[in-house]
Motif scaffolding. Structure first.
Motif, short mmCIF file in Angstrom:
data_model
loop_
_atom_site.label_atom_id
_atom_site.label_comp_id
_atom_site.label_asym_id
_atom_site.label_seq_id
_atom_site.Cartn_x
_atom_site.Cartn_y
_atom_site.Cartn_z
N GLY A 95 0.84 -1.28 0.16
CA GLY A 95 -0.06 -0.08 -0.20
C GLY A 95 0.83 1.15 -0.12
N TRP A 96 2.09 1.30 0.62
CA TRP A 96 2.86 2.33 0.69
C TRP A 96 3.40 2.57 -0.44
N SER A 97 3.87 1.55 -1.07
CA SER A 97 4.65 1.71 -2.46
C SER A 97 3.50 2.08 -3.57
N PHE A 98 2.47 1.29 -3.41
CA PHE A 98 1.31 1.82 -4.44
C PHE A 98 0.86 3.26 -4.41
N PHE A 99 0.91 3.77 -3.26
CA PHE A 99 0.72 5.40 -3.29
C PHE A 99 2.00 6.10 -3.17
N ALA A 100 3.01 5.58 -2.98
CA ALA A 100 4.31 6.45 -3.19
C ALA A 100 4.74 6.61 -4.53
N VAL A 101 4.72 5.31 -5.45
CA VAL A 101 5.32 5.05 -6.59
C VAL A 101 4.27 4.32 -7.72
N ILE A 102 3.80 3.25 -7.12
CA ILE A 102 3.04 2.39 -8.27
C ILE A 102 1.71 3.05 -8.81
N GLN A 103 0.98 3.08 -8.28
CA GLN A 103 -0.29 3.84 -8.73
C GLN A 103 -0.16 5.40 -8.97
N THR A 104 0.30 6.16 -8.22
CA THR A 104 0.48 7.62 -8.64
C THR A 104 1.49 7.65 -9.65
N GLY A 105 2.61 7.06 -9.65
CA GLY A 105 3.43 7.23 -10.97
C GLY A 105 2.85 6.82 -11.97
N THR A 106 2.04 5.76 -12.02
CA THR A 106 1.42 5.27 -13.25
C THR A 106 0.50 6.40 -13.94
N ILE A 107 -0.26 6.89 -12.95
CA ILE A 107 -1.26 7.98 -13.23
C ILE A 107 -0.47 9.11 -13.76
N ALA A 108 0.71 9.63 -13.06
CA ALA A 108 1.58 10.55 -13.49
C ALA A 108 2.13 10.18 -14.94
N ALA A 109 2.60 9.17 -15.32
CA ALA A 109 3.20 8.41 -16.51
C ALA A 109 2.03 8.77 -17.65
N VAL A 110 0.91 8.15 -17.47
CA VAL A 110 -0.36 8.32 -18.56
C VAL A 110 -0.71 9.89 -18.68
N GLY A 111 -0.52 10.57 -17.54
CA GLY A 111 -1.00 12.11 -17.79
C GLY A 111 0.12 12.74 -18.68
N VAL A 112 1.46 12.38 -18.29
CA VAL A 112 2.48 13.05 -19.27
C VAL A 112 2.25 12.42 -20.72
N ALA A 113 1.81 11.40 -20.70
CA ALA A 113 1.56 10.68 -22.38
C ALA A 113 0.42 11.62 -23.01
N PHE A 114 -0.68 11.91 -22.14
CA PHE A 114 -1.62 12.75 -22.68
C PHE A 114 -1.21 14.04 -23.10
#
Length: 469
Positions: A95-114
Motif C-alpha cells: 500500500g505504501w509503494s502503491f501510493f508513493a510510486v506504483i499507482q500515482t507514478g502510473t497516473i503521472a506517466a499516463v498524464g505525461v503521455a496525454f
C-alpha cells in the motif's frame, strides 16, 4: 461532508468491470513503447515476441488473481490479498509503494503521455515550453496539462462511482472501436509488401539499433547484454499491459463479485492482448523499421497514421491517444483510492481516508492521490516514470501469486468458488518470469529501479512507527 464507514454499494455489472480492466490497461503505451522495444532488440520477430510474452504472463496472472478475488470479494484488491496471505507489514509495504510510486507514478506517466500528444495538436502545450521555475524544477506547459487532466478526473470520480464507471465504459468502447478501425485501415490502405518483407529481414537477430547520419546501424547482442535488452523491452510491454488488476480494488462495488471479478479479469486481459499484438503486426506492415525505432518523440502511432492517412491521419491518431490516455487514467484514479481507503480502516493510512463522502466514494483518498500524482508529474518524463514503477509492480505481483500457494497451505478451509487453472504450474511460470525480469531491471536500469526498491524498504520503519502510535 464525509460520513463514517459503511459498506460500498454494489452498482457495477460485468460490462462495467470488463471495461475498467481493459480501459485501465490501454493507455498510451501501445503507441509509444514500440520505438524503445525496436531500439533495444532490433528485430521484428523479437518485437512481436515481447508483446506475446507480456500478454501471456499477464493473462496467467489475471486467471491466478481470480482465485484471490473470489476468496476476498471486497475493496482493497492486492493490498487485502497480501495482508491475508502474509501479514499486515507486507500489506502495508504494498500500500505504501502503491501510493508513493506504483499507482500515482502510473497516473503521472499516463498524464505525461496525454500531454505529449496534446502538444502534437497544440504546440504551446509542449514540454519544451517552460513557463516558470519551481525550486529546482522547470515547470512546462505539458506538466500543467497533465496535472489539469488528473484533477478533472479526480473531480468526476469524487461525484460517485457510477459517474466514473459510466465514463470508463464509454471511453473504453470508443478506444476499442478506434483501435480496431486503425488496425483495419492499416491492413487495407497502408500495408505494403516491400515494407513488410524488409522489416522481417534479420527478424530474429537480437541487436541494439542506433541512428548515425540518417543511416540505421545495429550491434549484435549476446550474453548478459542480450538478457538486459530483453528486460528493457519487456519493461515497456508489461507497463503497457499493467493495471489489469484495477477492478480488484473496487470489488466491493461490483455485483456478484465472486463471478464477475474473475471473469472480467480474463476477458479484459485477453481483449487487450489481442489488440496489442494486432496493432504491432500492423505497424510492421505499414512503417519501416527505422521509422518505428526513431519516431519523433517515440510517437509510433502518429507515424503509422501518417503512412496510412497522410497528414490528416496524424491528427486522428493524436486524438485517439488523448482519448485512450484520458480513459486509462480515469480507471486508475477510480480504483486507486479504494486501496488507501481500506488501509485507513486498518489504521495504516491517514484516518480521514477511511471515510466516504456524500456520494458514497472515498473523496479524501481521491484528492490525496491527486495531489501526489500531480507532484510526480513535475519530477520525471514518461520512460523514467515507467522504469520507476515497473520494478515495484513486479515484486508485488510475485508476492501476490506466491500468496495463492501460501493460502492453500495455511488456510485450506477458506471458500474458493474459483480456483486457478493449471495450478501449481501456471502461477509458477509467472513467478519465475517476473523474478527474472525484476533482477535484470535491477542490473540494467539501476538509476530507476534502486529508488523504487528504496521506496519499498523505506516503508518498513514507517510501518513500525505507525503501529507503535
Amino acid at each position: 461532508m464525509n460520513k463514517p464507514f459503511h459498506e460500498f454499494i454494489p452498482r457495477l455489472g460485468l460490462l462495467d468491470a470488463t471495461m475498467i480492466v481493459a480501459g485501465s490497461m490501454i493507455g498510451s503505451g501501445i503507441f509509444i513503447v514500440p520505438a524503445e522495444i525496436i531500439r533495444s532488440v532490433g528485430g521484428a520477430g523479437w518485437m512481436l515476441g515481447m508483446w506475446l510474452l507480456a500478454g501471456l504472463i499477464t493473462v496467467i496472472a489475471a486467471v491466478s488473481y481470480g482465485e484471490l478475488a473470489a476468496m476476498f470479494p471486497r475493496a482493497g484488491g492486492q493490498y487485502v490479498y497480501l495482508r491475508e496471505a502474509y501479514n499486515s507489514l507486507v500489506g502495508f509495504l504494498y500500500g505504501w509503494s502503491f501510493f508513493a510510486v506504483i499507482q500515482t507514478g502510473t497516473i503521472a506517466a499516463v498524464g505525461v503521455a496525454f500531454a505529449k500528444f496534446t502538444a502534437y495538436l497544440v504546440p504551446a502545450f509542449s514540454d519544451t515550453n517552460v513557463l516558470f521555475r519551481l525550486g529546482f524544477v522547470n515547470v512546462s506547459a505539458a506538466q500543467l496539462v497533465s496535472i489539469g487532466v488528473i484533477t478533472l478526473l479526480t473531480y468526476i470520480n469524487s461525484r460517485g462511482v457510477k459517474h466514473g464507471a459510466a465514463l470508463q465504459t464509454f471511453l473504453t468502447i470508443i478506444k476499442l472501436v478506434s483501435l480496431f478501425g486503425l488496425i483495419s485501415c492499416g491492413f487495407i490502405w497502408g500495408a505494403r509488401a516491400d515494407i513488410w518483407n524488409a522489416n522481417w529481414q534479420n527478424a530474429w537477430n537480437l541487436s541494439s539499433l542506433t541512428l548515425s547520419g540518417g543511416a540505421l546501424s545495429s550491434s549484435s547482442l549476446s550474453g548478459l547484454a542480450a538478457f538486459g535488452a530483453i528486460a528493457i523491452a519487456m519493461k515497456g510491454t508489461l507497463f503497457s499491459s499493467d493495471s489489469w488488476h484495477s477492478i480488484t480494488s473496487i470489488a466491493g462495488e461490483v455485483k456478484q463479485p465472486q463471478r464477475n471479478i474473475g471473469l472480467s479479469l480474463v476477458l479484459g486481459t485477453l481483449i487487450v492482448t489481442v489488440i496489442y499484438v494486432l496493432t504491432n503486426i500492423m505497424f510492421l506492415a505499414v512503417v519501416p523499421l527505422k521509422d518505428i525505432a526513431f519516431a519523433p518523440s517515440d510517437r509510433v502511432g502518429v507515424v503509422a497514421a501518417d503512412y496510412i492517412f497522410g497528414n490528416s491521419g496524424t491528427v486522428i491518431i493524436a486524438v485517439m491517444v488523448m482519448i485512450s490516455t484520458f480513459g486509462c487514467n480515469n480507471g486508475l484514479i477510480l480504483s486507486g483510492a479504494r486501496v488507501y481507503y481500506i488501509m485507513a480502516k486498518d489504521g495504516l493510512f491517514f484516518r480521514q481516508a477511511g471515510t466516504l463522502n456524500k456520494n458514497e466514494v472515498p473523496g479524501y483518498s481521491l484528492w490525496t492521490q491527486c495531489i501526489w500524482a500531480s507532484i510526480l508529474c513535475l519530477t520525471g518524463e514518461y520512460n523514467n516514470l515507467l522504469a520507476l514503477v515497473i520494478f515495484g509492480v513486479l515484486i508485488f505481483y510475485v508476492l501476490t501469486i506466491l500468496g495463492i500457494y501460501r493460502l492453500r497451505q495455511r488456510r485450506p478451509d477458506l471458500p474458493r468458488p474459483y480456483k486457478t487453472p493449471g495450478y501449481p504450474f501456471l502461477p509458477a511460470i509467472y513467478v519465475v518470469t517476473a523474478l527474472a525480469l525484476a533482477v535484470l531491471l535491477l542490473i540494467f536500469e539501476t538509476r530507476y529501479t534502486l529508488p523504487g526498491l528504496g521506496v519499498i524498504l523505506a516503508g518498513i520503519p514507517v510501518y513500525y512507527v505507525i503501529v507503535r502510535r
